[in-house]
Design an enzyme around this catalytic site. Structure first.
Site, PDB file in Angstrom:
ATOM      1  N   GLU A 166       0.813  -1.225   0.000  1.00 26.21           N
ATOM      2  CA  GLU A 166       0.000   0.000   0.000  1.00 26.21           C
ATOM      3  C   GLU A 166       0.843   1.270   0.000  1.00 26.21           C
ATOM      4  O   GLU A 166       0.465   2.274  -0.611  1.00 26.21           O
ATOM      5  CB  GLU A 166      -0.967   0.002   1.190  1.00 26.21           C
ATOM      6  CG  GLU A 166      -2.237  -0.821   0.964  1.00 26.21           C
ATOM      7  CD  GLU A 166      -2.039  -2.303   1.209  1.00 26.21           C
ATOM      8  OE1 GLU A 166      -0.953  -2.686   1.697  1.00 26.21           O
ATOM      9  OE2 GLU A 166      -2.960  -3.095   0.911  1.00 26.21           O
ATOM     10  N   HIS A 184     -12.279  -5.524   8.230  1.00 22.97           N
ATOM     11  CA  HIS A 184     -12.621  -5.293   6.818  1.00 22.97           C
ATOM     12  C   HIS A 184     -13.977  -4.612   6.695  1.00 22.97           C
ATOM     13  O   HIS A 184     -14.642  -4.727   5.672  1.00 22.97           O
ATOM     14  CB  HIS A 184     -12.634  -6.606   6.028  1.00 22.97           C
ATOM     15  CG  HIS A 184     -11.286  -7.218   5.850  1.00 22.97           C
ATOM     16  ND1 HIS A 184     -10.625  -7.846   6.875  1.00 22.97           N
ATOM     17  CD2 HIS A 184     -10.450  -7.279   4.780  1.00 22.97           C
ATOM     18  CE1 HIS A 184      -9.450  -8.288   6.442  1.00 22.97           C
ATOM     19  NE2 HIS A 184      -9.313  -7.957   5.175  1.00 22.97           N
TER      20      HIS A 184
END
Lengths: 339, 325
Positions: B61, B130
């Site tokens: 990321e 999540h």
């Protein structure tokens, strides 16, 4: 850039001699600037913190000499040297250190965030590792645009243990980016020796093979050696040969930052490295090679005069206007978050 | 001619619209190209635009957002996907410390026209790592624009606006909305950032909602109607810039406010709305400023628990009835 007029030589200088004089000019200018920055800090004129490149000048100088005017430099909070080596005027850099409106960032960046986009100095990044992925982005953009530009990214040995270093090297290789990563290994992260906390002996070079890169180690105190390795890596990147990772061995003459006297370093180690001072040793090399002392003295005098002038300009400049704090949050120039 | 499409397909359509229009737009992320995205929201883009402009990345990321940032400062308009908004935490340095401060610290020398797209929020039984609604994280950082569309048309129009914007934008796609459908007109769609939309007019109270909470707020308003309560519903659409004008004018008319937020209670975006309305509408108020939020807990995975603790239509209706007591 220095406007030094070199005294008429008794014979024509070779290209190599000319380059060596340019390198010497750079290391001396950076040395004098950093010495002044330190003094101004002690006088209370430079506030906050400052991280000097005293002893490490040859790396910024060698790369600066090898780079094309439109190449990109990404450096760290220890970035006075790299910003100056791209030709950023001293007045603007000194102004920024002193928190003046005349600073390259109008006083909103400071010592750790020197930036001069028009000189290819794309920012000094103060969070370890952050700018390696960002340098990739500039290199990616150059690749997409076919501009032939190269991004050069300087960082310290401590950066080799943070995730962003590894993420960046992998992506640079996978995308074959025109980027050169330069680890300035001065043996200490902040206060801790890099060797005490790292699994390999050469923190950057020993990791190169993990990313399909050649292991390159250079004497970071030798401007000629740095220039040669820089020119090779930059040419490789520019011609589509992809990224390089270079480990330049060097030493900082002082501590990590202004607050650090560096007492954790053994005396004999410090003495050994001071004997390899890049400015002193390079001067001797040039003299040994037959360069006239007058040429070097002229460069030294000019560097000192430039630093003195930049200091005076910065000291005389006003602080930023309070209103400046509300500018340039957004591209419209302002800071409003509401409609 | 209008067409009914899903929120999911609107993402690909919005990206395609801008990739077609502007050759400097590039799109990168994990599994976004060959796989068409883990939510299938970017299907077909690789086929149309090729691997140079629609590019898969490793699971890195920081490398993804760093690439976007470096490219944005040197002439591209990158769109970077962070697969789940929870993963913003793995690259928070780029999101919060590098990207939003660079223009400011360089006093305007560097522009960062980039978009971070990310799937946000709960409702899919993915558990606490999540499912977070983290739009309030981004809202708290000076220098980031924050967008969270509630319907397919806004996905296209606000994504186009975000990509064309000269500043960095975090674009939150609510993942439980991906299968929902809505009408979109033919041709290019471009909206404006910082303009809320009043979906329903009302007299008795104003309900301000965002993203997945918008359809719930509308459903609650319809139910309140049957109870004789007239609710105005505002879809904020963007948190930064924040359309204070629309909210304040509405509350001055209705004299009551409820915010409906998916983020956990403390420091949710509704607290900021309530604070602004408290300061700017105080003398117009006839009821307590009220927030309906997810409780201040990590979101549990089990459907029975997740359904209970995300703000529901019935909780909004109950809150409205209390405000009107």
């Amino acid at each position: 850039m220095s406007t030094t007029q070199i005294p008429e030589p008794t014979r024509e200088l070779s290209a190599q001699e000319q380059r060596q004089l340019d390198l010497y000019r750079q290391v001396v200018r950076i040395r004098r600037f950093e010495e002044r920055a330190y003094r101004l800090f002690m006088e209370g004129l430079v506030k906050g913190t400052s991280h000097l490149s005293l002893g490490m000048e040859a790396i910024a100088a060698g790369f600066g000499e090898a780079m094309r005017a439109d190449d990109y430099t990404f450096c760290t909070y220890r970035g006075h040297a790299h910003t100056l080596a791209r030709g950023t005027p001293m007045e603007g850099v000194m102004g920024e250190l002193l928190g003046r409106a005349s600073g390259v960032c109008g006083g909103k960046g400071g010592s750790m965030h020197l930036t001069s986009v028009e000189h290819g100095a794309m920012g000094s990044y103060a969070i370890i590792g952050a700018h390696l992925p960002i340098a990739n982005g500039a290199a990616w953009s150059a690749q997409v645009r076919g501009s032939g530009q190269v991004a050069v990214c300087f960082f310290g040995d401590g950066t080799t243990n943070i995730g962003a270093f590894h993420e960046a090297l992998n992506l640079a290789k996978v995308w074959n980016l025109p980027v050169v990563f330069v680890c300035e290994n001065n043996l200490y992260m902040e206060y801790t020796a890099i060797g005490d906390v790292t699994a390999v002996e050469h923190p950057a070079a020993d990791r190169a093979s993990a990313y399909g890169l050649e292991s390159i180690i250079v004497d970071g105190n030798d401007p000629d050696a740095v220039y040669e390795v820089a020119a090779t890596a930059i040419e490789r990147a520019r011609s589509g040969g992809g990224p390089s990772l270079i480990e330049a061995k060097t030493y900082r003459h002082g501590g990590h930052s202004r607050a650090d006297p560096g007492t954790y370093r053994p005396d004999d180690e410090v003495a050994r490295w001071l004997a390899r001072d890049p400015v002193v040793t390079y001067r001797q090399r040039l003299l040994d090679g037959g360069v006239q002392p007058a040429l070097l003295e002229e460069i030294e005098d000019r560097a000192q005069a430039d630093v003195d002038a930049a200091t005076e300009v910065a000291r005389a400049a006003p602080p930023p206007q309070l209103q400046a704090a509300y500018t340039n949050v957004w591209a419209d120039g302002g800071s409003s978050w509401r409609k | 001619m209008a067409e009914v499409i899903t929120y999911r397909d609107a993402v690909a359509r919005g990206l395609a619209q801008e990739l077609r229009r502007d050759p400097t737009v590039h799109f990168i992320g994990e599994d976004v190209a060959a796989a068409g995205g883990v939510f299938k929201a970017t299907k077909g883009l690789l086929e149309e635009f090729g691997p140079e402009r629609v590019r898969d990345t490793p699971i890195s990321e920081e490398a993804i957002l760093g690439a976007a940032m470096g490219a944005a400062m040197t002439g591209l308009r990158p769109v970077a996907e962070i697969m789940f908004s929870d993963f913003l935490a793995t690259c928070w340095d780029l999101v919060a410390v590098e990207i939003p401060k660079t223009r400011y610290m360089t006093d305007g020398q560097i522009s960062l026209p980039l978009v971070i797209r990310t799937a946000n929020g709960g409702g899919l039984r993915f558990g606490a790592q999540h499912s977070q609604a983290v739009e309030n994280w981004a809202m708290s950082i000076p220098g980031l624009k924050v967008v969270a569309p509630s319907n397919p048309r806004d996905v296209i129009g606000l994504l186009a606006a975000a990509i064309r914007d000269p500043d960095p934008v975090v674009f939150f796609e609510q993942k439980s909305l991906y299968p929902t459908k809505g009408e979109v007109p033919d041709g290019e769609i471009v909206e404006e950032l910082g303009v809320a939309s009043t979906l329903r007019s009302g007299r008795d109270l104003t309900i301000v909602a965002l993203a997945s909470m918008v359809p719930r707020a509308v459903a609650a308003a319809e139910e309140l109607d049957t109870l004789g309560i007239s609710a105005e519903v505002i879809d904020l659409r963007t948190l930064v810039p924040l359309d204070v004008t629309t909210v304040v004018e509405s509350v001055k008319r209705t004299s009551r406010l409820i915010t409906v937020e998916e983020n956990p209670r403390l420091c949710g975006w509704g607290a900021e709305i309530v604070s602004i309305v408290g300061e700017e509408c105080f003398w117009h108020l006839d009821g307590p400023l009220t927030r309906v939020t997810t409780p201040h807990i990590p979101l549990p995975s089990a459907d029975a628990l997740e359904d209970e603790f995300l703000p529901s239509v019935s909780r909004i209706v109950e809150a409205a009835q209390k405000v009107l007591l």
